[in-house]
Every structure is written in C-alpha cells, then in structure tokens.
Design a protein around this motif. Structure first.
Motif, PDB file in Angstrom:
ATOM      1  N   GLY A  29      27.169  45.404  27.328  1.00 19.39           N
ATOM      2  CA  GLY A  29      27.862  44.566  28.297  1.00 19.39           C
ATOM      3  C   GLY A  29      27.542  43.096  28.178  1.00 19.39           C
ATOM      4  O   GLY A  29      27.659  42.354  29.161  1.00 19.39           O
ATOM      5  N   GLU A  30      27.144  42.640  26.986  1.00 19.80           N
ATOM      6  CA  GLU A  30      26.743  41.243  26.831  1.00 19.80           C
ATOM      7  C   GLU A  30      27.911  40.284  26.669  1.00 19.80           C
ATOM      8  O   GLU A  30      27.733  39.079  26.710  1.00 19.80           O
ATOM      9  CB  GLU A  30      25.814  41.104  25.618  1.00 19.80           C
ATOM     10  N   ARG A  31      29.110  40.797  26.450  1.00 18.22           N
ATOM     11  CA  ARG A  31      30.262  39.905  26.283  1.00 18.22           C
ATOM     12  C   ARG A  31      30.546  39.161  27.580  1.00 18.22           C
ATOM     13  O   ARG A  31      30.592  39.753  28.651  1.00 18.22           O
ATOM     14  CB  ARG A  31      31.495  40.714  25.882  1.00 18.22           C
ATOM     15  N   GLU A  32      30.726  37.857  27.480  1.00 19.00           N
ATOM     16  CA  GLU A  32      30.982  37.042  28.657  1.00 19.00           C
ATOM     17  C   GLU A  32      32.464  36.703  28.753  1.00 19.00           C
ATOM     18  O   GLU A  32      33.111  36.401  27.755  1.00 19.00           O
ATOM     19  CB  GLU A  32      30.163  35.749  28.604  1.00 19.00           C
ATOM     20  N   LEU A  33      32.994  36.768  29.973  1.00 16.93           N
ATOM     21  CA  LEU A  33      34.378  36.402  30.236  1.00 16.93           C
ATOM     22  C   LEU A  33      34.407  35.121  31.039  1.00 16.93           C
ATOM     23  O   LEU A  33      33.533  34.870  31.872  1.00 16.93           O
ATOM     24  CB  LEU A  33      35.089  37.520  31.008  1.00 16.93           C
ATOM     25  N   GLU A  34      35.437  34.289  30.811  1.00 12.66           N
ATOM     26  CA  GLU A  34      35.567  33.071  31.571  1.00 12.66           C
ATOM     27  C   GLU A  34      35.911  33.421  33.006  1.00 12.66           C
ATOM     28  O   GLU A  34      36.600  34.398  33.275  1.00 12.66           O
ATOM     29  CB  GLU A  34      36.671  32.197  30.966  1.00 12.66           C
ATOM     30  N   SER A  35      35.505  32.569  34.017  1.00 12.03           N
ATOM     31  CA  SER A  35      35.827  32.780  35.427  1.00 12.03           C
ATOM     32  C   SER A  35      37.334  32.567  35.618  1.00 12.03           C
ATOM     33  O   SER A  35      37.923  31.744  34.935  1.00 12.03           O
ATOM     34  CB  SER A  35      35.017  31.796  36.270  1.00 12.03           C
ATOM     35  N   ASP A  36      38.043  32.873  36.618  1.00 10.45           N
ATOM     36  CA  ASP A  36      39.477  32.893  36.967  1.00 10.45           C
ATOM     37  C   ASP A  36      40.241  33.890  36.159  1.00 10.45           C
ATOM     38  O   ASP A  36      41.442  33.993  36.185  1.00 10.45           O
ATOM     39  CB  ASP A  36      40.132  31.523  36.807  1.00 10.45           C
ATOM     40  N   LYS A  37      39.447  35.042  35.036  1.00  8.54           N
ATOM     41  CA  LYS A  37      40.150  35.970  34.120  1.00  8.54           C
ATOM     42  C   LYS A  37      39.955  37.436  34.479  1.00  8.54           C
ATOM     43  O   LYS A  37      40.425  38.321  33.773  1.00  8.54           O
ATOM     44  CB  LYS A  37      39.703  35.740  32.673  1.00  8.54           C
ATOM     45  N   VAL A  38      39.206  37.781  35.495  1.00  3.74           N
ATOM     46  CA  VAL A  38      39.029  39.176  35.911  1.00  3.74           C
ATOM     47  C   VAL A  38      39.353  39.343  37.391  1.00  3.74           C
ATOM     48  O   VAL A  38      38.903  40.280  38.024  1.00  3.74           O
ATOM     49  CB  VAL A  38      37.583  39.658  35.637  1.00  3.74           C
ATOM     50  N   GLY A  39      40.152  38.437  37.926  1.00  2.00           N
ATOM     51  CA  GLY A  39      40.477  38.488  39.342  1.00  2.00           C
ATOM     52  C   GLY A  39      41.795  39.177  39.621  1.00  2.00           C
ATOM     53  O   GLY A  39      42.425  39.776  38.747  1.00  2.00           O
ATOM     54  N   ALA A  40      42.230  39.078  40.882  1.00  3.17           N
ATOM     55  CA  ALA A  40      43.457  39.746  41.312  1.00  3.17           C
ATOM     56  C   ALA A  40      44.679  39.216  40.578  1.00  3.17           C
ATOM     57  O   ALA A  40      45.600  39.969  40.260  1.00  3.17           O
ATOM     58  CB  ALA A  40      43.623  39.575  42.822  1.00  3.17           C
ATOM     59  N   ALA A  41      44.699  37.911  40.291  1.00  3.66           N
ATOM     60  CA  ALA A  41      45.864  37.333  39.610  1.00  3.66           C
ATOM     61  C   ALA A  41      46.035  37.914  38.215  1.00  3.66           C
ATOM     62  O   ALA A  41      47.158  38.143  37.755  1.00  3.66           O
ATOM     63  CB  ALA A  41      45.720  35.811  39.533  1.00  3.66           C
ATOM     64  N   GLU A  42      44.918  38.180  37.519  1.00  2.20           N
ATOM     65  CA  GLU A  42      45.002  38.734  36.167  1.00  2.20           C
ATOM     66  C   GLU A  42      45.454  40.193  36.174  1.00  2.20           C
ATOM     67  O   GLU A  42      45.947  40.700  35.169  1.00  2.20           O
ATOM     68  CB  GLU A  42      43.644  38.621  35.460  1.00  2.20           C
ATOM     69  N   LEU A  43      45.277  40.871  37.290  1.00  2.00           N
ATOM     70  CA  LEU A  43      45.692  42.270  37.388  1.00  2.00           C
ATOM     71  C   LEU A  43      47.139  42.422  37.845  1.00  2.00           C
ATOM     72  O   LEU A  43      47.648  43.540  37.926  1.00  2.00           O
ATOM     73  CB  LEU A  43      44.783  43.014  38.375  1.00  2.00           C
ATOM     74  N   ARG A  44      47.798  41.313  38.119  1.00  2.00           N
ATOM     75  CA  ARG A  44      49.155  41.390  38.659  1.00  2.00           C
ATOM     76  C   ARG A  44      50.117  42.081  37.696  1.00  2.00           C
ATOM     77  O   ARG A  44      50.890  42.955  38.106  1.00  2.00           O
ATOM     78  CB  ARG A  44      49.657  39.985  38.971  1.00  2.00           C
ATOM     79  N   ASN A  45      50.073  41.706  36.417  1.00  2.00           N
ATOM     80  CA  ASN A  45      51.041  42.264  35.471  1.00  2.00           C
ATOM     81  C   ASN A  45      50.910  43.772  35.299  1.00  2.00           C
ATOM     82  O   ASN A  45      51.905  44.494  35.433  1.00  2.00           O
ATOM     83  CB  ASN A  45      50.934  41.559  34.122  1.00  2.00           C
ATOM     84  N   PRO A  46      49.718  44.317  35.009  1.00  2.00           N
ATOM     85  CA  PRO A  46      49.646  45.780  34.868  1.00  2.00           C
ATOM     86  C   PRO A  46      50.010  46.527  36.139  1.00  2.00           C
ATOM     87  O   PRO A  46      50.553  47.631  36.083  1.00  2.00           O
ATOM     88  CB  PRO A  46      48.179  46.031  34.466  1.00  2.00           C
ATOM     89  N   ILE A  47      49.740  45.937  37.294  1.00  2.00           N
ATOM     90  CA  ILE A  47      50.105  46.595  38.549  1.00  2.00           C
ATOM     91  C   ILE A  47      51.615  46.632  38.714  1.00  2.00           C
ATOM     92  O   ILE A  47      52.200  47.652  39.088  1.00  2.00           O
ATOM     93  CB  ILE A  47      49.438  45.871  39.737  1.00  2.00           C
ATOM     94  N   GLU A  48      52.279  45.524  38.391  1.00  2.00           N
ATOM     95  CA  GLU A  48      53.727  45.453  38.583  1.00  2.00           C
ATOM     96  C   GLU A  48      54.480  46.364  37.624  1.00  2.00           C
ATOM     97  O   GLU A  48      55.454  47.007  38.004  1.00  2.00           O
ATOM     98  CB  GLU A  48      54.197  44.008  38.420  1.00  2.00           C
ATOM     99  N   VAL A  49      54.063  46.438  36.363  1.00  2.00           N
ATOM    100  CA  VAL A  49      54.822  47.227  35.391  1.00  2.00           C
ATOM    101  C   VAL A  49      54.548  48.717  35.507  1.00  2.00           C
ATOM    102  O   VAL A  49      55.282  49.527  34.934  1.00  2.00           O
ATOM    103  CB  VAL A  49      54.538  46.757  33.942  1.00  2.00           C
ATOM    104  N   THR A  50      53.506  49.103  36.240  1.00  5.84           N
ATOM    105  CA  THR A  50      53.214  50.527  36.406  1.00  5.84           C
ATOM    106  C   THR A  50      53.521  51.038  37.804  1.00  5.84           C
ATOM    107  O   THR A  50      53.363  52.229  38.069  1.00  5.84           O
ATOM    108  CB  THR A  50      51.728  50.813  36.109  1.00  5.84           C
ATOM    109  N   GLY A  51      53.970  50.151  38.685  1.00 13.01           N
ATOM    110  CA  GLY A  51      54.214  50.582  40.055  1.00 13.01           C
ATOM    111  C   GLY A  51      52.936  50.831  40.820  1.00 13.01           C
ATOM    112  O   GLY A  51      52.907  51.623  41.760  1.00 13.01           O
TER     113      GLY A  51
END
Length: 294
Positions: free
Chosen positions: A192-214
């Motif tokens: 788990g050492e890989r670092e992600l930038e802040s503002d990239k694992v939040g609710a906004a980033e999950l919008r697309n997969p949620i919308e296309v899968t219902g």
C-alpha cells in the motif's frame, strides 16, 4: 389503448405524439426525439406483455437484425416474412405459420413482448451467479467499523444461495480475504505504499462509475445512522423471492430503419463499442465510437 395504458404495458414513455416528417422539421425540434425506457418495470397488465418460450426471430439481412413484429409482412405460401425495417423479404419462418395460428409477435396488441431465451450452447450451465465485492476502509474508527461489520454480516446471512461474495479491506495495505478457505483466516496482502494525489479518491471521482452502473452513493456521518442502514438493506432486498431485486449484465440494442439515426443514450449504461451505421453525427450522452448498443 391510451398513452398511459400503453406506457404501463411497454415500459416506454414517448415525449412526442408525432414524428417529424422532414429533416428540417427534425432539426427545428427544441427537445430531441427520444424515448424513456424502463426495462425493469413490472407491467400492470401482464396478459398484454406475453412471455414467449423461444428466442426472437430476427432479420437475416446484414446490418439489420430487427425482430419479427406486428409491422412485419408475412407470406404464408412461402413461409417467409418481410422485415419492416430494412425491407428484406427472404427471411425464412421456421415455426408453424398459418393465418389462424399466428405467433404472438404478429398480434397488433403485442407491440412489446418478452422472450425466455433457451440455454446458450457457449454457456452450458447458463450465466454465472451474481458477484458482490465489499470494499471496506479498515482505518475507520473502531466503533464505526464494528457497526459496519454487523451490517455486512446481517446482509450476508440473508443473501440467496449461490451468490459469490468477496471482501477487500484497505488501510496501510490492501487485504484480499479468501472467504472460501475454512482452515484458517487466509488473505493476500498487497503493498500500500503507492501515494495518490488529494482531490482523486473522493466522491467526485466516484461519480462516473456510479452513474454508468446505476449505483448509489449515501452521504452520512456515521454507520450508526438509520439513513445508512435503511439504504444499505434496501439495496439488497428480496421481497420474498430467491433473487435479489437487482439485474446484472443486461445489454440494450437499438435497431432502426435507415431513415433514423441514434444520437446516444442517457442513464446508467456504457457503450459496448460495436460499430454500425445507425448512429447520428450529433452525439448526446453515451455513444462512444458510433455504437447504438449498451
């Protein structure tokens, strides 16, 4: 049958009453010609939506694939039918065809039918069972994690038999749990050492997969809140059946005549990228590479 009754049977809502007769008339429309489809709607008059125990009879013309319908022309003498979409007249009719024994697809009142498809030879056992993957943040506060674990356990006890379940937890590392191993707790641990930038694992980033899968997103401050518990349980409800009130791996295909082009689709879907000539140059919603299949 009025519009409301027809909608209740077919699960289709048409926001227009007449088709534009010319290209300029179509171009002048403020609202694009569209159809609101509810494929999972339970019909209020089941007798008007027959369930046919065979596969649809489809046009054999290359690039068409339209199904037999009340607008098809039937030639009883040669046991063939003409496609109302492409005009092909050499489609053979393999089943019994007689003026007094027409198949349900040709009845004027059956503009929509459902088919109970036979087993696919490529999948002798039929499609596999649904698979559910629970991904849990193990860095959550201990008391919150306890409530969440109780809800997941409660849910798993009520799942229908045969459903596959996977569990992934993450904190400093990612743990993939082997739930089918009974000898002891067995997991696969990923670095788990890989670092992600802040503002990239939040609710906004999950919008697309949620919308296309219902999918659904529930915002709540605690897993103890009734809002989370009721929504979580509602997602996996069964209502007395041996199946979840969910549907998986559905495919929607639109077949049109050459005069009609598809601009796209809005809703929980994603393009399958199957090319043909039925897509308009004007794209609306989910099209991706000129494909009217989702």
């Amino acid at each position: 049958m009025d519009f409301a009754e027809l909608e209740a049977v077919e699960g289709l809502r048409w926001p227009w009453h007449s088709w534009p007769p010319t290209t300029p008339a179509a171009a002048s429309l403020v609202v694009p010609t569209s159809v609101l489809c509810s494929p999972l709607q339970h019909p209020t008059a089941p007798d008007l939506l027959p369930l046919l125990p065979y596969a649809p009879l489809r046009c054999a013309s290359p690039g068409c694939g339209a199904a037999l319908n009340p607008f098809s022309r039937v030639h009883h003498g040669s046991a063939r039918w003409s496609c109302a979409f492409c005009g092909a007249a050499a489609n053979p009719f393999p089943r019994l065809l007689a003026p007094d024994a027409l198949p349900a697809e040709l009845f004027p009142t059956h503009s929509s039918v459902e088919y109970l498809l036979p087993p696919d030879p490529a999948e002798p056992g039929g499609p596999g069972p649904p698979a559910l993957v629970f991904v849990i943040d193990a860095a959550t506060a201990a008391e919150e994690l306890t409530v969440l674990k109780d809800e997941v356990r409660r849910l798993m006890q009520g799942l229908p038999e045969g459903i596959r379940v996977a569990l992934v937890t993450f904190a400093a590392s990612v743990w993939v749990h082997d739930l089918g191993f009974e000898g002891c707790a067995r997991v696969v641990v990923l670095n788990g050492e890989r670092e992600l930038e802040s503002d990239k694992v939040g609710a906004a980033e999950l919008r697309n997969p949620i919308e296309v899968t219902g999918g659904l997103m529930v915002h709540t401050e605690s897993f103890e809140y009734e809002q989370f518990k009721s929504c979580f349980r509602h997602m996996f409800r069964r209502e007395g059946t041996n199946y979840l009130n969910m549907n998986f791996n559905a495919t929607i295909e639109i077949v049109t005549s050459k005069e009609v082009k598809i601009c796209g689709a809005l809703g929980p879907c994603i393009s399958l990228r199957r090319k043909n000539n039925s897509v308009s140059d004007k794209e609306i919603g989910e099209v991706y590479d000129k494909v009217p299949t989702w």
